[in-house]
Design a protein around this motif. Structure first.
Motif, PDB file in Angstrom:
ATOM      1  N   ILE A 286      37.033  23.969   3.811  1.00 11.19           N
ATOM      2  CA  ILE A 286      37.203  24.798   5.025  1.00 11.19           C
ATOM      3  C   ILE A 286      38.148  26.060   4.719  1.00 11.19           C
ATOM      4  O   ILE A 286      39.099  25.786   3.751  1.00 11.19           O
ATOM      5  N   ALA A 287      37.881  27.098   5.340  1.00 11.09           N
ATOM      6  CA  ALA A 287      38.735  28.300   5.078  1.00 11.09           C
ATOM      7  C   ALA A 287      38.603  29.141   6.374  1.00 11.09           C
ATOM      8  O   ALA A 287      37.777  29.067   6.849  1.00 11.09           O
ATOM      9  N   THR A 288      39.814  29.742   6.711  1.00  8.27           N
ATOM     10  CA  THR A 288      39.745  30.945   7.474  1.00  8.27           C
ATOM     11  C   THR A 288      39.781  32.255   7.148  1.00  8.27           C
ATOM     12  O   THR A 288      39.800  32.709   5.945  1.00  8.27           O
ATOM     13  N   ALA A 289      39.834  33.193   8.118  1.00  7.66           N
ATOM     14  CA  ALA A 289      39.683  34.537   7.694  1.00  7.66           C
ATOM     15  C   ALA A 289      40.962  34.992   6.886  1.00  7.66           C
ATOM     16  O   ALA A 289      42.094  34.315   7.205  1.00  7.66           O
ATOM     17  N   PRO A 290      40.979  35.842   6.198  1.00  8.75           N
ATOM     18  CA  PRO A 290      42.005  36.380   5.238  1.00  8.75           C
ATOM     19  C   PRO A 290      43.346  36.983   6.246  1.00  8.75           C
ATOM     20  O   PRO A 290      42.936  37.466   7.455  1.00  8.75           O
ATOM     21  N   GLY A 291      44.397  36.503   5.792  1.00  3.88           N
ATOM     22  CA  GLY A 291      45.771  37.079   6.621  1.00  3.88           C
ATOM     23  C   GLY A 291      46.365  38.196   5.991  1.00  3.88           C
ATOM     24  O   GLY A 291      46.575  37.951   4.539  1.00  3.88           O
TER      25      GLY A 291
END
Length: 566
Positions: A286-291
């Motif tokens: 899983i990965a999220t949007a870049p911060g």
């Protein structure tokens, strides 16, 4: 005519369920086996994409040797023991102390996570992807704030690059199987950086528990609020990566009883994927949007890792208290979820009250028979009435043998006048089907039922009856093939079924009579491979049915007389 049609329908229905069960079970319904766990090994590739891709297996070496080669911190909880590898910040050494591989008291605990390059390896890793900055990778050596991770005693792993960024992974664990993972990035450089946190589970090899139409093993997840059992290992090999976008949810790999799963924040949008790599390796990530981390600022991202047994109470607790959507669907209850969960709840409540799972199964069977008693009473009354009107029906058939339409009309009038329902005898059979299937699934899937004893030689109700006369109950020094390893309980299933059929009025048709005479002994072979708990349910149900037949015969002496006259 209608009575014969009713009997033929019942025979065909029973034959399809029982005679066809062997063929269907072989292809779709796994039989009871000694539980196993299959976790595996993979290598994390350099962080260039949304999440590192699954890699090939390392050379297989002794687990103890591999564990001693790297610095580690201990994991100690009431249910878990193991360690975290500080090289690569991998959770890769974990056993379930309350679940043994075998029944023996000295059995090794179930191992669910194991380091790369060892037998049955499987690991979880957390990190970041990004461009233009040095990131921690699989060979990074982290610094730990403590040497032990336990409930109420979290550990923080830290690493700093030469560009001014500090990366931290704060780990905590509860008294169940859930790890809380907080990934922090602090930026002390003069410019902003973009980082994208990810989590992954990597393994090599497929589950030893067969994936079937009724029980899913392999990749599993909840995406868009729905459980997904459609992806399996062959899907990844043949079709390539399977990608999903979801708001919350979870994903991982499941065996029959064990689960490793990544759980992102349930209010965050995530990219999820199952991947296949070289050397039979697989990955869930899983990965999220870049911060964006501004100079002098820090960002954090929190996720969770479940690694343990699929205990219903714990899954329900995590779903309710933490809001993990459909976490109870980690158990593939199937289409009859609405029925199987109540069956499980009643059975587990009886087990807690009684303390013996076999007796709890017998208690559940008694409850089912009590609930069905009014239906059975109507069935027997209808059968008695059918026997009473049979001479009249035969007279009508003889009178109108050349006019089938008139014959059917007159027989229908007879049924209405005598208040007889020819289909009443089929209803208990139809009702038993979902009950039997629900109990089958509960016994097969619920880890709470695994290795539960009954009495005497029955030490594990989730496995087949081990005592068979084929080898003189163990006196002869050989283990017979499963196809003929018929235990005591399956033999009792056949005998009690034969007694039950003997008490029923014999069908007038010789072919039907022959089918009914063979069917009880077919049950012996059909039931032999299944869990002893299911066999116990069937025997108990047969015995209660026989007692109920005896009682109802006393209430309907005309039916008993008709049966004796056959």
């Amino acid at each position: 005519m209608n009575e014969q049609r009713n009997l033929i329908f019942a025979v065909i229905l029973s034959a399809l369920i029982l005679f066809g069960w062997s063929f269907v079970a072989e292809h779709y319904f796994p039989t009871a086996n000694e539980p196993s766990t299959k976790a595996a090994d993979g290598k994390q590739a350099p962080a260039k994409t949304a999440a590192p891709t699954a890699g090939g297996a390392a050379a297989i070496r002794n687990r103890d040797v591999v564990i001693r080669e790297t610095p580690r911190i201990r994991i100690e909880t009431p249910r878990l023991q193991g360690s975290i590898n500080l090289k690569g910040a991998r959770i890769d050494d974990l056993v379930l102390v309350t679940h043994g591989e075998r029944l023996a008291s000295d059995s090794a605990p179930i191992r669910i996570l194991s380091p790369a390059g060892t037998p049955d390896a499987n690991f979880a890793s957390f990190g970041w992807t990004g461009e233009g900055l040095a990131l921690p990778g699989p060979d990074t050596l982290w610094t730990a704030s403590a040497d032990r991770l336990a409930p109420g005693a979290p550990v923080t792993l830290s690493w700093s690059n030469t560009q001014g960024q500090t990366f931290q992974i704060r780990l905590s664990v509860d008294d169940g199987y859930l790890f809380d993972v907080q990934q922090n990035v602090a930026n002390r450089s003069g410019g902003a950086v973009a980082v994208k946190p990810y989590g992954l589970i990597s393994r090599v090899g497929e589950s030893k528990d067969a994936d079937s139409w009724t029980i899913h093993t392999g990749p599993i997840g909840v995406f868009g609020g729905k459980a997904n059992y459609d992806v399996d290992f062959s899907t990844l090999r043949e079709e390539g990566d399977q990608r999903f976008t979801s708001n919350g949810g979870w994903l991982g790999f499941t065996d029959k009883y064990w689960l490793t799963a990544l759980v992102p924040p349930q209010d965050a949008g995530v990219e999820a994927a199952f991947r296949a790599g070289s050397n039979n390796s697989y990955q869930a990530d899983i990965a999220t949007a870049p911060g964006i981390v501004a100079p002098g600022k820090a960002v954090s991202y929190e996720s969770r890792l479940f690694a343990g047994a699929k205990e219903v109470a714990l899954l329900d607790r995590y779903e309710k208290d933490l809001g993990i959507r459909h976490f109870d669907k980690a158990i593939d209850w199937g289409w009859f979820y609405w029925f199987e969960r109540p069956i499980y709840s009643v059975l587990h409540w009886l087990f807690r009250m009684i303390g013996n799972f076999g007796v709890a199964i017998m208690g559940l069977t008694l409850l089912v028979r009590l609930i069905m008693f009014p239906i059975a009473q109507k069935q027997f009354a209808s059968m008695a009435a059918m026997r009473v009107v049979q001479p009249k029906m035969k007279a009508i058939q003889e009178r109108y043998k050349d006019d089938k339409q008139k014959q059917q009309q007159e027989i229908l009038k007879l049924y209405q006048a005598e208040k007889v329902n020819p289909m009443a005898g089929c209803l208990p059979i139809l009702i038993q089907i979902p009950i039997f299937y629900a109990l089958y699934k509960v016994l097969l899937l619920s880890v709470e039922m695994r290795h539960q004893p009954f009495a005497l030689w029955i030490k594990d109700l989730s496995a087949p009856d081990p005592l068979t006369p084929v080898n003189l109950f163990g006196l002869l020094p050989f283990t017979p093939p499963a196809v003929i390893a018929i235990g005591i309980l399956p033999i009792l299933v056949g005998f009690t079924s034969w007694l039950q059929f003997k008490l029923n009025p014999a069908p007038s048709d010789p072919v039907q009579k022959q089918v009914f005479s063979i069917m009880p002994w077919a049950f012996v072979f059909i039931m032999a491979p299944f869990a002893a708990g299911l066999q116990l349910y069937w025997v108990t149900n047969n015995v209660l049915t026989i007692l109920q037949q005896k009682w109802l015969y006393s209430r309907h002496p005309g039916m008993k007389a008709a049966a004796d006259a056959q």
